[in-house]
Scaffold this motif. Sequence first.
Motif, PDB file in Angstrom:
ATOM      1  N   GLY A  62     -50.465 -27.452  -9.550  1.00 33.35           N
ATOM      2  CA  GLY A  62     -49.121 -27.665 -10.072  1.00 33.35           C
ATOM      3  C   GLY A  62     -48.429 -26.365 -10.449  1.00 33.35           C
ATOM      4  N   MET A  63     -49.166 -25.494 -11.132  1.00 31.72           N
ATOM      5  CA  MET A  63     -48.576 -24.222 -11.534  1.00 31.72           C
ATOM      6  C   MET A  63     -48.293 -23.341 -10.326  1.00 31.72           C
ATOM      7  N   ARG A  98     -40.483 -20.989  -6.914  1.00 31.68           N
ATOM      8  CA  ARG A  98     -39.473 -20.132  -7.537  1.00 31.68           C
ATOM      9  C   ARG A  98     -39.385 -18.779  -6.844  1.00 31.68           C
ATOM     10  N   ILE A  99     -40.511 -18.167  -6.528  1.00 31.12           N
ATOM     11  CA  ILE A  99     -40.513 -16.854  -5.864  1.00 31.12           C
ATOM     12  C   ILE A  99     -39.860 -16.948  -4.491  1.00 31.12           C
ATOM     13  N   THR A 100     -40.224 -17.958  -3.714  1.00 32.01           N
ATOM     14  CA  THR A 100     -39.621 -18.090  -2.388  1.00 32.01           C
ATOM     15  C   THR A 100     -38.137 -18.399  -2.484  1.00 32.01           C
ATOM     16  N   GLY A 101     -37.745 -19.192  -3.463  1.00 33.54           N
ATOM     17  CA  GLY A 101     -36.322 -19.498  -3.647  1.00 33.54           C
ATOM     18  C   GLY A 101     -35.514 -18.250  -3.971  1.00 33.54           C
ATOM     19  N   ILE A 102     -36.035 -17.410  -4.842  1.00 32.29           N
ATOM     20  CA  ILE A 102     -35.340 -16.170  -5.195  1.00 32.29           C
ATOM     21  C   ILE A 102     -35.271 -15.239  -3.986  1.00 32.29           C
ATOM     22  N   GLY A 103     -36.375 -15.129  -3.253  1.00 31.99           N
ATOM     23  CA  GLY A 103     -36.380 -14.283  -2.051  1.00 31.99           C
ATOM     24  C   GLY A 103     -35.376 -14.752  -1.007  1.00 31.99           C
ATOM     25  N   ILE A 139     -41.293 -12.043   9.342  1.00 29.89           N
ATOM     26  CA  ILE A 139     -42.477 -12.890   9.108  1.00 29.89           C
ATOM     27  C   ILE A 139     -42.487 -13.369   7.663  1.00 29.89           C
ATOM     28  N   ILE A 140     -42.210 -12.466   6.740  1.00 33.98           N
ATOM     29  CA  ILE A 140     -42.170 -12.833   5.315  1.00 33.98           C
ATOM     30  C   ILE A 140     -41.058 -13.852   5.062  1.00 33.98           C
ATOM     31  N   LEU A 141     -39.906 -13.647   5.693  1.00 34.57           N
ATOM     32  CA  LEU A 141     -38.788 -14.576   5.517  1.00 34.57           C
ATOM     33  C   LEU A 141     -39.144 -15.971   6.028  1.00 34.57           C
ATOM     34  N   VAL A 142     -39.717 -16.057   7.215  1.00 34.46           N
ATOM     35  CA  VAL A 142     -40.096 -17.368   7.763  1.00 34.46           C
ATOM     36  C   VAL A 142     -41.166 -18.011   6.889  1.00 34.46           C
ATOM     37  N   ALA A 143     -42.102 -17.214   6.390  1.00 34.01           N
ATOM     38  CA  ALA A 143     -43.137 -17.751   5.497  1.00 34.01           C
ATOM     39  C   ALA A 143     -42.504 -18.337   4.240  1.00 34.01           C
ATOM     40  N   ALA A 144     -41.540 -17.621   3.670  1.00 29.63           N
ATOM     41  CA  ALA A 144     -40.882 -18.099   2.446  1.00 29.63           C
ATOM     42  C   ALA A 144     -40.085 -19.369   2.717  1.00 29.63           C
ATOM     43  N   ILE A 145     -39.332 -19.384   3.809  1.00 29.46           N
ATOM     44  CA  ILE A 145     -38.506 -20.555   4.122  1.00 29.46           C
ATOM     45  C   ILE A 145     -39.387 -21.768   4.412  1.00 29.46           C
ATOM     46  N   ALA A 146     -40.448 -21.575   5.183  1.00 31.82           N
ATOM     47  CA  ALA A 146     -41.329 -22.697   5.522  1.00 31.82           C
ATOM     48  C   ALA A 146     -41.976 -23.273   4.259  1.00 31.82           C
ATOM     49  N   TYR A 164     -41.161 -27.070   2.859  1.00 30.73           N
ATOM     50  CA  TYR A 164     -42.221 -28.085   2.771  1.00 30.73           C
ATOM     51  C   TYR A 164     -42.481 -28.490   1.319  1.00 30.73           C
ATOM     52  N   ASN A 165     -42.496 -27.514   0.420  1.00 33.68           N
ATOM     53  CA  ASN A 165     -42.732 -27.846  -0.978  1.00 33.68           C
ATOM     54  C   ASN A 165     -41.545 -28.605  -1.567  1.00 33.68           C
TER      55      ASN A 165
END
Length: 144
Positions: free
Chosen positions: A29-30, A37-42, A81-88, A92-93
């Motif tokens: 959960g954490m 939150r990290i991916t959203g900010i990125g 690659i980092i951007l696609v990882a964050a968006i994916a 999904y989450n």
Amino acid sequence: MSAPARVTPKVSETTSRTPRGTLYRGHEGMWSWVLHRITGIGIFFFLLVHILDTALIRVTPAAYDAVISTYKNPIMGLGEIILVAAIAYHAYNGLRIILVDFSEKAAKYQRQLWWGVLALWVITMAGFVPRQLMVIAAEITGGH
């Protein structure tokens, strides 16, 4: 009559050794919350830069071309690659969160759903990363 003096209790008197009432104890959960939150900010900052560099075309096409040409290098390829990882992961989450919010059954299985999110993310990245690495290698070697 005056109010009695307030006595401040000791920390040992007010805290419990057994955690109560919290979901975030370093488990799934954490981590899902932190990563979301990290991916959203990125993603937000990427979109901000993207809007600004795209807006340059209205200023002058030469400035736009200059900025875009700086993106055609291997470091930016790794950034993609980092951007696609964050968006994916974020997408999904986000779907997992929607399921948990609107379904009582899903709330009971949110730990398993998070592992499902990670599985989908790994599958997505396994399909994207090799192809992107080939594009990066072609940029380095000058191939097409």
